[in-house]
Write an enzyme that holds these catalytic residues in place. Structure first.
Site, PDB file in Angstrom:
ATOM      1  N   GLU D  61       0.813  -1.214   0.000  1.00  0.00           N
ATOM      2  CA  GLU D  61       0.000   0.000   0.000  1.00  0.00           C
ATOM      3  C   GLU D  61       0.852   1.272   0.000  1.00  0.00           C
ATOM      4  OE1 GLU D  61      -0.598  -2.655   1.828  1.00  0.00           O
ATOM      5  OE2 GLU D  61      -2.549  -3.334   1.089  1.00  0.00           O
ATOM      6  N   HIS D 130     -11.301  -5.755   8.422  1.00  0.00           N
ATOM      7  CA  HIS D 130     -12.124  -5.581   7.219  1.00  0.00           C
ATOM      8  C   HIS D 130     -13.364  -4.723   7.487  1.00  0.00           C
ATOM      9  CE1 HIS D 130      -9.662  -9.029   6.021  1.00  0.00           C
ATOM     10  NE2 HIS D 130     -10.046  -8.863   4.784  1.00  0.00           N
TER      11      HIS D 130
END
Ligand SMILES: Cc1ncc(C[n+]2csc(CCOP(=O)(O)OP(=O)(O)O)c2C)c(N)n1
Ligand SMILES: Cc1ncc(C[n+]2csc(CCOP(=O)(O)OP(=O)(O)O)c2C)c(N)n1
Ligand SMILES: [Mg+2]
Ligand SMILES: [Mg+2]
Lengths: 325, 379, 379, 325
Positions: D61, D130
């Site tokens: 990322e 998540h």
């Protein structure tokens, strides 16, 4: 026994004592060994405790925090130094997704007694990334505890208390106050770590600050007193968990509250405090909680930092506005 | 001491560092020995005109003069801090001169020598260290990104820029600068992984000056840094960073390969930081005894000067001329620094966003009103 | 098709992947061919008793049975998600069995086979995927850290744990699991840098199953992953990840070296994810045609079975016995899953800190009062 | 022309249109190409725009955001997908120290028109990391803009507006609402991106929400209406900058305000809003601003998420408490 100590030296002695008391305490960071840290907070410790307990690490903050997790899993108590506030972000993933969550993830089977020492705040004429106040990022992160010391006594005892804490503690050191001195009683801790403290009594306005701004707040209270205004000053000390009971008690008397911090205003600690004080002291408040903070901008070049940082005048201005409300 | 003895001493392993190597030892590219002898390298050769050689010398000398002046200005309180390049002039000027217009450099905070070769005014660099701004030059126009203080972050920027060059079909390359310490940052390694994955036209130019502040190179890597690249699937090369010709040759070759679509190269310029990390630093706390003296014998400027003199490419008049130019430059820098206007307070607010937000406009207005209040009060 | 033809087909390059190699090709360690022939490798040999071979087979078969059952449970709505290890049984069981008591494994979210070898109850793993907790086992007692979902974060934990082992003078090692995709994360590379810098007793065990969800290995690396390690200054080795004996041998050797103070090793277990990434995934969108079929011919369990049968180490009765045990295990897992008690709501609050904060105690009390309010209201 | 679209599909079409309109727009992220993203938001785009404009990235990322910076420096407009909220933290350093600061560092010479798409929030029965709501981290970061969409119309137009923005925008997508449908007018944008919107008029209490909680707030308003209580619901839409003028206007009428978000309470957006509403509407407030948020804990295992997440009942409970104050 008391000793007159600068805040930085008090941290150094506190670290030394923690290392003497518990062989599982170890220090990790960039340049903390041979150099003693760029602020010399770990001066002399590698010489006395060896390279295995005062670890000069590779230049990688995620590595520092990530390996600290593994060390903590085997019972070590890593004390990690982040060289400057602006360099904590490479470690952010480890801090937020791992350090903060592992105790919970393991339902208590893996305690994370990690301390992250961060010299924070501005006022030292530095270049970009050396003057930041990232405390709100941590205080918003469940699983971390966050403290900010403002004086040598709290520095000396606070670092030891943070290391003794079974939970991860972000330990914020007001770098521009490293050289300020006070008498420190080396025998008795003045009280628990996770508690705020009224550092000056007063009746007209409750003034909250932490870290480097406590001195500014006290100066403001002094100046206000000369104009006949009595400010009660609270040193918040613990930013997560917040300890607001003394604040509520104070605001119920004064009816007015001003919070000061260097961090950007929006979603700085002042926001949370304003929300809670309003919720708890709604009927006592004669004015909204006012906030004095950094502006919602990156920290400016150093020639502008005096205009960026809250100072005595800006605090007094907010006090005036509160009183005039 | 004979020249040979001296040479041997100079190239001896430097205590505490992965040692540089004897001339000719294959993994250290060298074209100019510490004594100023031109040598050949099987893979890298270079053809430089006498004019260019003199210009290179001038660059080295003026950059050092600038650096010395800036250090002095800091000592006198005119700069907040200064990161000296002393000893790294050849690495920086060599790399900078290897670039073409259209290439883009991504410096750390120490690449004053690169800035110089890109034509950036020293005062623009100084304004950053004085705390007036964060580097006043136009990065795109100069082909030099602003200084990046967060270690290693610029390596990803350079890689992304190289990906943009690919998409634009532009035959240019990006040149990312980094230190030996920076090689431990995750982001730097990600940059190399990305560069390899996309065959991006980027060259990683690592000045291994033996230290990350106080931490010696062995704490970052037990093997020579240039070998890192092979693990990511692209070539790495170690060059004598105090040999401006070798740096020029190696960097030119790497940039050319990148421009031609052959992907990234990692260059380790083996050098030494002869000064402190910054003016805030005290290297006596960590430097090994005698180390600095050893490296002084490898001084990058003295070496080129010896070569130019010996070969007759430059004479005393030339060197005097450069010295005089250096004095003028120093005077200009000094004057420009002390006369540099302080920034307006409102600059705090004016460039945060391209489209200003109402909230920040409000804070700005409050700021202005607050300060006008003081002025009216005559404070 | 003759056995030879089949063998040749099996070991052909797999489209879209850095190809596995013919037996005997030096950079892929193999001790058991896809057809179940025992072969020797110049550097790795292994001495396994018949009992152990049967136990290994049993592990492989039961782990697969568990996995199949869990996938079924997810399809039936009993689990939120399941990350199948189908095809990676040999890599995981081989690595897990290479560990000694006192060693510590740091899994990702897919190492059910490792968990099995560490004696962790499958229901503890399943409770995580059911959303009851985040893995109920005692990590230290089991020698298996909790599953880590953030890609790569556990590699640094393993390295730190290894540094603790060094400080304790404990002759154990840490075994970090990671995927091929994970090798691109900065933190993973930092872990290798740290491990090298401190010569930490940690082994990086990378299951290169050819994909990170949909992204094939070439996007992460153009060169075989095991070569990454050399760039950091420690050995890397590529092993046939579908060959449980080779994995066992290579991992044992690496762990032994680590325990003896020789520092880290990187193992690339070359394997294939035969199922979906997780039950939420649809591999038909990205898998190359025929690829799965190719890899089915390299099935890690069939291979050991062939060897055991052919060599007479196990007979039909043995295999039937394992099958029966598998059915029992599946039944126990099914029953345990559907009967798993839901967690108490207050668990949200109870383990955030070792020392509860007053604020969280207050939120907990409010939570309790709020829900009691509903109960009183009979809602 | 209007079309009935699920929120996820609206994003897909919005991205497509942005790519058609401007060849400098490119998408980057893990699994966004061949797979079309784990939520299929980029479905079909690589096929139509090629691998150079819809880039399946390595799994890193920081790499995504860091290379986006370099691309932006050459005039590209990278739209980065972070696969799940909990995985933005490896990119945090690039976001906070680079993406947010480069425009300012360069005094405007290097605009950073980067969009970071993050599916955020809980309620989908997922495992750890998540279901997070990291918006406050970004809203506290000067230099970033932050928006959260709640419906297909805003999704379709909002993503295009964010891409057109010259500033970096954190674009939060309410993942559990990806499948909710609405009619979308594909011809005319309904208004600017950085503006809040009153989505239901009312007189008794002002209820603020954003992203996934807007639906919950509207349901609460519906339920309250049945009991004769009239809630005004504001969809905040932009979290940084906040657009609170419509809120102030509303609170001046209702005298009461409740803020809802999934993120942990402490230093969540509700804190800032409570502080500002109190400061601006002090004399109008008949009760303190009340906050309904996630608890100050890590997001729990999914079997507990319904108890963690604010729901209709908890919102109504806060409304009751506000009215009873
Ligand atoms: C992420 C980050 N961590 C720490 C620092 C503080 N710091 C500034 S320079 C430096 C050492 C850098 O060493 P190296 O990469 O070798 O470059 P050199 O200074 O030797 O040129 C450190 C630790 C920083 N700037 N950024
Ligand atoms: C930091 C982070 N980014 C993204 C994800 C989402 N994600 C989960 S698994 C996965 C792919 C992992 O691939 P690999 O490392 O090869 O392991 P495998 O799943 O193949 O075993 C991704 C991108 C994540 N969990 N963590
Ligand atoms: Mg260096
Ligand atoms: Mg994989």
């Amino acid at each position: 026994m008391t000793q007159k100590l600068a805040l930085g030296k008090a941290l150094n002695l506190g670290l030394r004592r923690a290392m003497e008391d518990d062989p599982k305490v170890l220090l990790m960071g960039e340049d903390i060994g041979r150099l003693g840290g760029v602020f010399r907070i770990t001066d002399g410790l590698q010489k006395d405790f060896g390279e295995d307990r005062v670890v000069d690490t590779p230049l990688a903050e995620a590595g520092i925090l990530g390996t600290a997790v593994g060390l903590a899993m085997r019972g070590y108590r890593p004390v990690c130094e982040i060289q400057f506030d602006g360099f904590v972000f490479p470690a952010y993933n480890q801090l937020v997704t791992q350090v903060a969550k592992i105790h919970n993830r393991s339902r208590g089977k893996l305690p994370m007694p990690i301390v992250v020492r961060i010299p924070f705040g501005g006022g030292i004429g530095a270049v970009e990334h050396h003057s930041e106040s990232p405390e709100a990022y941590f205080a918003h992160t469940a699983g971390l505890k966050v403290v900010a010391v403002s004086n040598p006594v709290d520095a000396y005892w606070g670092i030891q208390q943070a290391i003794a804490s079974p939970d991860p503690v972000i330990f914020l050191e007001p770098k521009r106050r490293y050289w300020e001195k006070a008498e420190v009683d080396l025998d008795a801790a003045p009280g628990p770590l996770f508690a705020s403290r009224v550092v000056r009594g007063g009746d007209d306005v409750t003034l909250l600050a932490y870290g480097p701004m406590v001195k500014t707040a006290l100066q403001a209270a002094e100046a206000a007193a000369e104009e006949g205004r009595s400010l009660e000053v609270v040193d918040l000390r613990t930013l997560s968990p917040l300890d607001l009971d003394p604040v509520f008690e104070s605001v119920r008397r004064t009816g007015r509250c001003v919070v000061v911090h260097e961090a950007p205003l929006t979603l700085g600690l002042g926001a949370e405090i304003a929300a809670r004080v309003a919720e708890t002291c709604f009927h006592s408040l004669e004015a909204p909680v006012l906030r004095v903070g950094g502006y919602d901008t990156p920290y400016p070049p150093s020639k502008l930092e005096e205009e960026y940082l809250p100072d005595l005048d800006r605090v007094l201005d907010a006090v005036d506005r509160s009183l005039a409300f | 001491m004979t020249a040979l003895q001296q040479a041997t001493e100079v190239v001896d392993p430097v205590p505490g560092a992965q040692a540089p190597h004897l001339p000719g030892q294959p993994d250290l590219v060298q074209l100019l020995t510490p004594e100023g002898e031109r040598v050949e390298h099987p893979e890298y050769s270079i053809d430089v005109s006498d004019d260019e050689l003199r210009a290179v010398y001038r660059d080295l000398a003026l950059v050092r003069r600038w650096d010395v002046e800036a250090t002095a200005l800091q000592r006198q309180g005119e700069l907040g801090i200064w990161a000296s390049l002393l000893g790294q002039e050849a690495a920086q000027v060599g790399a900078g001169r290897a670039m073409e217009a259209g290439d883009m450099a991504f410096p750390t905070y120490r690449e004053h020598g690169v800035a110089w070769t890109r034509g950036v005014d020293p005062l623009h660099v100084i304004s950053l260290f004085r705390g007036v701004d964060m580097g006043g030059w136009d990065p795109i126009a100069a082909g030099l990104n602003l200084y990046t203080v967060v270690i290693g972050a610029q390596c990803l920027h350079a890689t992304g820029y190289a990906m943009a060059l690919q998409r634009d079909g532009a035959e240019h390359a990006a040149l990312a600068f980094l230190g030996d310490g920076a090689t431990s940052q995750g982001e730097v390694n990600e940059a190399m992984i990305w560069a390899a994955a996309f065959s991006a036209p980027v060259v990683f130019f690592c000045q291994n000056n033996q230290y990350a502040i106080s931490v010696p190179i062995e704490r970052q890597s037990r093997v020579p840094l240039y070998q890192r690249a092979a693990g990511f699937g692209f070539p790495g090369v170690r060059v004598d960073g105090n040999d401006v010709l070798a740096v020029l040759a190696v960097t030119r070759a790497a940039l050319a390969a990148a421009r031609e679509g052959q992907g990234p190269t990692f260059i380790e310029a083996f050098t030494y930081r002869m000064g402190a990390h910054t003016t805030s630093d005290d290297p006596t706390r960590y430097r090994l005894g005698g180390e600095l003296e050893q490296w002084k014998l490898r001084d990058p400027i003295a070496r080129l000067k010896a070569y130019l003199s010996r070969s007759g490419i430059a004479d005393a008049a030339f060197f005097d001329g450069v010295d005089a130019e250096g004095d003028e430059l120093a005077a200009r820098i000094r004057k420009g620094t002390v006369e540099m206007p302080a920034p307006a307070g409102t600059e705090i607010f004016d460039s945060v966003y391209a489209e200003q937000t109402p909230e920040l406009a409000r804070q700005r207005a409050e700021f202005v009103a607050y300060h006008e209040g003081f002025e009216e009060a005559g404070e």
